[in-house]
Write a protein that holds these residues in place. Structure first.
Motif: not given
Length: 200
Positions: A10, A13, A17, A41, A44-45
């Motif tokens: 994370y 990510v 991002s 991305f 994905f958060r």
């Protein structure tokens, strides 16, 4: 805790991002198109919220499961109303010359006609199929387009787009409607309130 977070998925990510923003901010004159794909991305958060909203989603699922009969009935009535209103608009507006639209008058019409304001749609005629012939208005049939101009209500299918807008309370073409079309619009507004209030 923060140092242990750095090598995690994370954190990478988050870095991927947010990095394109800072690269673009620090170099405004340079367009780096390759950084644009990194912005995806950010999706994905959203994975980080896993577990936080599980109860809310389960509640939504429970309500949908318990009320699926009511929602199915509302969907059926809404679709039937949509098709009925589109049919009424087709009947009322299929011969209305104010509803004729020419998508590209600059290339499809005669020289000197650059936009719709140069096309006098009152000179257009309709053939037996309801298709617009705007030869007198300066938009004759071409080699690639037999009908460069068309009525936006020339079929029930094409009427369905504006009918759906009207069912949601938007009336973008109301000033161009005929008297019959304005009557259908009024009926549509009344019906829309009743249909959309049904599931409540």
């Amino acid at each position: 805790g923060r140092l242990r977070y750095l090598p995690t998925f994370y954190s990478l990510v988050d870095l991927a991002s947010t990095l394109p923003f800072y690269v673009d901010a620090l170099s405004p004159n340079i367009s780096i198109e390759a950084t644009q794909f990194l912005r995806m991305f950010r999706f994905f958060r959203m994975l980080r919220v896993e577990g936080r909203y599980t109860e809310a989603l389960m509640l939504f699922d429970d309500v949908f499961r318990e009320q699926k009969g009511t929602l199915g009935t509302a969907l059926f009535i809404g679709t039937t109303t949509w098709v009925a209103v589109a049919s009424l608009y087709y009947i009322a507006e299929r011969r209305n010359t104010d509803m004729i639209y020419c998508p590209d008058p600059a290339s499809d019409c005669e020289d000197g006609i650059d936009d719709m304001s140069g096309v006098d749609t009152s000179l257009c005629e309709f053939d037996s199929w309801g298709l617009a012939d705007c030869t007198e208005a300066g938009c004759p049939p071409g080699d690639f387009k037999e009908h460069p101009c068309y009525n936006v209500y020339n079929s029930i299918i094409s009427s369905s787009y504006f009918s759906l807008l009207n069912l949601f309370g938007e009336f973008p073409l109301i000033d161009q409607h005929s008297t019959a079309g304005k009557f259908v619009g009024t009926i549509t507004a009344v019906i829309a309130v009743a249909v959309f209030a049904l599931p409540v």
